[in-house]
Write an enzyme that holds these catalytic residues in place. Structure first.
Site, PDB file in Angstrom:
ATOM      1  N   ASP A 123      36.536  44.728  74.862  1.00 23.08           N
ATOM      2  CA  ASP A 123      35.281  45.019  75.570  1.00 23.08           C
ATOM      3  C   ASP A 123      34.093  44.280  74.947  1.00 23.08           C
ATOM      4  O   ASP A 123      33.027  44.176  75.554  1.00 23.08           O
ATOM      5  CB  ASP A 123      35.006  46.536  75.597  1.00 23.08           C
ATOM      6  CG  ASP A 123      34.878  47.180  74.222  1.00 23.08           C
ATOM      7  OD1 ASP A 123      35.054  46.476  73.215  1.00 23.08           O
ATOM      8  OD2 ASP A 123      34.596  48.398  74.165  1.00 23.08           O
ATOM      9  N   GLU A 124      34.278  43.754  73.708  1.00 21.58           N
ATOM     10  CA  GLU A 124      33.144  43.088  73.047  1.00 21.58           C
ATOM     11  C   GLU A 124      32.717  41.816  73.770  1.00 21.58           C
ATOM     12  O   GLU A 124      31.620  41.308  73.527  1.00 21.58           O
ATOM     13  CB  GLU A 124      33.484  42.772  71.589  1.00 21.58           C
ATOM     14  CG  GLU A 124      33.679  44.027  70.789  1.00 21.58           C
ATOM     15  CD  GLU A 124      33.539  43.852  69.279  1.00 21.58           C
ATOM     16  OE1 GLU A 124      32.993  42.838  68.827  1.00 21.58           O
ATOM     17  OE2 GLU A 124      33.986  44.761  68.575  1.00 21.58           O
ATOM     18  N   TYR A 147      33.079  36.464  66.684  1.00 23.06           N
ATOM     19  CA  TYR A 147      34.397  36.968  67.100  1.00 23.06           C
ATOM     20  C   TYR A 147      34.444  37.154  68.618  1.00 23.06           C
ATOM     21  O   TYR A 147      35.342  36.667  69.304  1.00 23.06           O
ATOM     22  CB  TYR A 147      34.695  38.308  66.393  1.00 23.06           C
ATOM     23  CG  TYR A 147      35.739  39.158  67.114  1.00 23.06           C
ATOM     24  CD1 TYR A 147      37.075  38.780  67.150  1.00 23.06           C
ATOM     25  CD2 TYR A 147      35.370  40.340  67.778  1.00 23.06           C
ATOM     26  CE1 TYR A 147      38.021  39.547  67.814  1.00 23.06           C
ATOM     27  CE2 TYR A 147      36.315  41.112  68.440  1.00 23.06           C
ATOM     28  CZ  TYR A 147      37.637  40.716  68.460  1.00 23.06           C
ATOM     29  OH  TYR A 147      38.569  41.475  69.139  1.00 23.06           O
TER      30      TYR A 147
HETATM   31  P1  NAD Z   1      44.879  42.642  63.585  1.00 17.08           P
HETATM   32  O1  NAD Z   1      43.862  41.818  62.871  1.00 17.08           O
HETATM   33  O2  NAD Z   1      45.317  43.932  62.992  1.00 17.08           O
HETATM   34  O3  NAD Z   1      46.209  41.774  63.822  1.00 17.08           O
HETATM   35  C1  NAD Z   1      46.180  40.430  64.184  1.00 17.08           C
HETATM   36  C2  NAD Z   1      47.565  39.837  63.945  1.00 17.08           C
HETATM   37  O4  NAD Z   1      47.531  38.466  64.376  1.00 17.08           O
HETATM   38  C3  NAD Z   1      47.980  39.826  62.472  1.00 17.08           C
HETATM   39  O5  NAD Z   1      49.323  40.263  62.338  1.00 17.08           O
HETATM   40  C4  NAD Z   1      47.871  38.360  62.068  1.00 17.08           C
HETATM   41  O6  NAD Z   1      48.761  37.965  61.039  1.00 17.08           O
HETATM   42  C5  NAD Z   1      48.149  37.654  63.393  1.00 17.08           C
HETATM   43  N1  NAD Z   1      47.553  36.312  63.450  1.00 17.08           N
HETATM   44  C6  NAD Z   1      46.280  35.952  63.141  1.00 17.08           C
HETATM   45  N2  NAD Z   1      46.126  34.628  63.295  1.00 17.08           N
HETATM   46  C7  NAD Z   1      47.320  34.135  63.730  1.00 17.08           C
HETATM   47  C8  NAD Z   1      47.787  32.845  64.092  1.00 17.08           C
HETATM   48  N3  NAD Z   1      46.999  31.757  63.997  1.00 17.08           N
HETATM   49  N4  NAD Z   1      49.053  32.715  64.523  1.00 17.08           N
HETATM   50  C9  NAD Z   1      49.892  33.793  64.590  1.00 17.08           C
HETATM   51  N5  NAD Z   1      49.503  35.036  64.252  1.00 17.08           N
HETATM   52  C10 NAD Z   1      48.234  35.211  63.829  1.00 17.08           C
HETATM   53  O7  NAD Z   1      44.311  42.837  65.041  1.00 17.08           O
HETATM   54  P2  NAD Z   1      44.420  44.100  66.034  1.00 17.08           P
HETATM   55  O8  NAD Z   1      43.327  45.032  65.739  1.00 17.08           O
HETATM   56  O9  NAD Z   1      45.829  44.554  66.050  1.00 17.08           O
HETATM   57  O10 NAD Z   1      44.067  43.379  67.420  1.00 17.08           O
HETATM   58  C11 NAD Z   1      45.090  42.736  68.185  1.00 17.08           C
HETATM   59  C12 NAD Z   1      44.463  42.112  69.421  1.00 17.08           C
HETATM   60  O11 NAD Z   1      43.822  43.139  70.184  1.00 17.08           O
HETATM   61  C13 NAD Z   1      43.396  41.072  69.112  1.00 17.08           C
HETATM   62  O12 NAD Z   1      43.542  40.032  70.035  1.00 17.08           O
HETATM   63  C14 NAD Z   1      42.082  41.806  69.320  1.00 17.08           C
HETATM   64  O13 NAD Z   1      41.067  40.931  69.744  1.00 17.08           O
HETATM   65  C15 NAD Z   1      42.460  42.780  70.424  1.00 17.08           C
HETATM   66  N6  NAD Z   1      41.700  44.047  70.453  1.00 17.08           N
HETATM   67  C16 NAD Z   1      41.569  44.809  69.325  1.00 17.08           C
HETATM   68  C17 NAD Z   1      40.904  46.033  69.396  1.00 17.08           C
HETATM   69  C18 NAD Z   1      40.752  46.919  68.186  1.00 17.08           C
HETATM   70  O14 NAD Z   1      40.043  47.922  68.270  1.00 17.08           O
HETATM   71  N7  NAD Z   1      41.384  46.639  67.057  1.00 17.08           N
HETATM   72  C19 NAD Z   1      40.362  46.446  70.615  1.00 17.08           C
HETATM   73  C20 NAD Z   1      40.496  45.629  71.747  1.00 17.08           C
HETATM   74  C21 NAD Z   1      41.200  44.440  71.647  1.00 17.08           C
HETATM   75  O1  DAU Z   2      35.536  47.140  70.812  1.00 13.87           O
HETATM   76  C1  DAU Z   2      36.746  46.544  70.456  1.00 13.87           C
HETATM   77  C2  DAU Z   2      36.622  45.901  69.098  1.00 13.87           C
HETATM   78  O2  DAU Z   2      36.582  46.970  68.154  1.00 13.87           O
HETATM   79  C3  DAU Z   2      37.757  44.933  68.773  1.00 13.87           C
HETATM   80  O3  DAU Z   2      37.700  43.851  69.641  1.00 13.87           O
HETATM   81  C4  DAU Z   2      37.663  44.439  67.324  1.00 13.87           C
HETATM   82  O4  DAU Z   2      38.773  43.637  67.016  1.00 13.87           O
HETATM   83  C5  DAU Z   2      37.622  45.635  66.408  1.00 13.87           C
HETATM   84  O5  DAU Z   2      37.448  45.201  65.064  1.00 13.87           O
HETATM   85  C6  DAU Z   2      36.482  46.581  66.811  1.00 13.87           C
HETATM   86  O6  DAU Z   2      35.184  45.971  66.561  1.00 13.87           O
HETATM   87  P1  DAU Z   2      33.956  46.819  65.952  1.00 13.87           P
HETATM   88  O7  DAU Z   2      33.032  45.886  65.300  1.00 13.87           O
HETATM   89  O8  DAU Z   2      33.425  47.770  66.950  1.00 13.87           O
HETATM   90  O9  DAU Z   2      34.796  47.688  64.878  1.00 13.87           O
HETATM   91  P2  DAU Z   2      34.562  48.014  63.334  1.00 13.87           P
HETATM   92  O10 DAU Z   2      35.667  48.942  62.936  1.00 13.87           O
HETATM   93  O11 DAU Z   2      34.348  46.805  62.498  1.00 13.87           O
HETATM   94  O12 DAU Z   2      33.187  48.830  63.378  1.00 13.87           O
HETATM   95  C7  DAU Z   2      33.046  49.982  64.198  1.00 13.87           C
HETATM   96  C8  DAU Z   2      31.613  50.480  64.054  1.00 13.87           C
HETATM   97  O13 DAU Z   2      31.419  50.951  62.698  1.00 13.87           O
HETATM   98  C9  DAU Z   2      30.570  49.389  64.235  1.00 13.87           C
HETATM   99  O14 DAU Z   2      29.436  49.955  64.872  1.00 13.87           O
HETATM  100  C10 DAU Z   2      30.217  48.953  62.829  1.00 13.87           C
HETATM  101  C11 DAU Z   2      30.389  50.225  62.028  1.00 13.87           C
HETATM  102  N1  DAU Z   2      30.812  50.039  60.629  1.00 13.87           N
HETATM  103  C12 DAU Z   2      31.885  49.263  60.376  1.00 13.87           C
HETATM  104  C13 DAU Z   2      32.322  49.076  59.087  1.00 13.87           C
HETATM  105  C14 DAU Z   2      33.514  48.180  58.778  1.00 13.87           C
HETATM  106  C15 DAU Z   2      30.149  50.723  59.617  1.00 13.87           C
HETATM  107  O15 DAU Z   2      29.188  51.459  59.853  1.00 13.87           O
HETATM  108  N2  DAU Z   2      30.597  50.555  58.332  1.00 13.87           N
HETATM  109  C16 DAU Z   2      31.650  49.745  58.018  1.00 13.87           C
HETATM  110  O16 DAU Z   2      31.990  49.603  56.807  1.00 13.87           O
END
Ligand code: NAD
Ligand code: DAU
Length: 339
Positions: A123-124, A147
């Protein structure tokens, strides 16, 4: 179905592999992952040990992904650099993996004739909301962090290949996930780890930023539905209908762990910090009948319990030991792991 899961050693990818093995035992997941700092093969135990899932260590920017995608019935693409703060420090790896890597993967899938590609996005890409409103699939893309900009670029590339080359793809955009195996640099696992250790919880600014939280299991069921039944060329928002201010979440974690709120430390705000995300996921609900099932209180409690019960996992990640796992266990026992 032979399913290639890029980024399957990361947080959501590994949860998706476990979901797949539990709900579609006939599917054969193959994980392709570079194993960056965010990739952890322990996330895939015991699936790897039982030979229920294959693993290939590869960078999605490598031309050799063509060999990996050949013969696959579908590719689900999680691999990405995913942490906003890291992208603010240095975005080079984000451009390389999220943009060039996704492009390389698209080209390989086209060449190999892969019939289904699910691009997992966020959603970002929509940027930030004020106090009112929500993101729909029609909202303009206005990414703020490096990002988010690279994720938006990758979404647009996928959709451009759909339009131009009839690339058989679908895109999802999900809100903030939490749950098991999340790397403790992200807000919820970081707050849990700090609280468990009795250390300070760094909350950015005043803690008033809002995120829409979804348990990773609900994200996985949504991805499963889109992978199987989503309409080609479409974008589907996925959200938890669960908006919370960061400070509220930090306090809830402290209360659950019986720790004092005095552990909260307000620190400098993130540069360009998005104020609020809120996802409208009616399209997914209407078309595919999906609903999030795990309420935040229940999901957070379960997540805290998971981290409590998996202290060795957390310790390994925090000390960096998890990075030796591949060398120590996988390389020597490759034949056992790869069925
Ligand atoms: P993560 O950082 O935990 O995992 C990413 C994985 O990708 C890791 O295992 C890493 O080794 C692998 N990777 C990174 N670069 C690579 C490359 N060049 N080639 C092959 N593998 C590689 O991420 P996540 O939180 O599991 O997110 C997964 C996907 O979901 C991402 O595309 C992210 O944008 C999306 N997403 C995440 C969230 C969230 O809240 N975490 C929400 C919405 C969408
Ligand atoms: O919305 C989906 C996204 O959510 C994904 O695409 C990203 O991969 C995932 O990392 C996440 O992004 P955010 O920036 O929202 O998540 P993060 O966990 O880094 O931070 C969540 C909220 O908490 C944000 O408002 C920043 C705040 N924060 C984060 C950290 C790491 C703090 O206040 N303190 C912290 O130390």
């Amino acid at each position: 179905m032979k399913l290639l899961v890029t980024g399957g050693a990361g947080f959501i990818g590994s949860n998706f592999v476990h979901h797949t093995l539990a709900t579609h035992p006939e599917w054969k997941p193959v994980v392709l992952d570079k194993l960056t700092y965010a990739g952890n093969l322990k996330n895939l135990e015991p699936a790897l040990q039982q030979g229920r899932c294959e693993f290939v260590q590869l960078d999605i920017c490598d031309r050799a992904v063509l060999d990996a995608v050949r013969g696959c019935d579908a590719v689900i693409h999680f691999a990405a650099e995913s942490h906003v703060d890291r992208s603010i420090e240095d975005a080079a790896a984000f451009v390389r993996t999220n943009v060039d890597g996704t492009h390389n993967l698209i080209q390989a899938c086209r060449e190999a004739g892969v019939p289904r590609f699910l691009h997992v996005s966020t959603d970002e890409v929509y940027g930030s909301l004020g106090e009112e409103g929500e993101f729909t699939e029609e909202s303009p893309l206005q990414p703020n962090s490096p990002y988010a900009a690279t994720k938006a670029a990758s979404d647009l590339l996928v959709l451009a290949y759909v339009r131009t080359h009839k690339f058989a793809a679908v895109v999802t955009r999900c809100s903030n996930n939490y749950g098991p195996y999340q790397f403790p640099e992200k807000f919820i696992p970081l707050m849990i780890a700090q609280a468990m250790a009795g250390e300070r919880l760094p909350v950015y600014g005043k803690g008033s930023n809002v995120r829409d939280w979804i348990h990773v299991s609900d994200h996985c069921t949504a991805l499963d539905a889109v992978l199987q039944r989503g309409r080609e060329g479409e974008v589907y928002n996925i959200g938890g209908r669960c908006e919370k201010r960061n400070l509220e979440v930090a306090k809830l974690i402290l209360a659950t762990l019986g720790r004092s709120e005095s552990l909260i430390q307000f620190v400098s705000d993130r540069k360009g910090h998005d104020l609020r995300y809120a996802i409208n996921c009616e399209k997914l609900e209407r078309e595919l009948g999906w609903r999030p099932e795990i309420g935040f209180d229940q999901g957070l409690e379960r997540t805290i319990a998971w981290y409590r019960e998996n202290m060795p996992w957390l310790d390994d990640v925090r000390t960096g030991q998890y990075r030796d796992y591949f060398q120590k266990h996988y390389v020597q026992r490759e034949k056992t792991f790869a069925p």
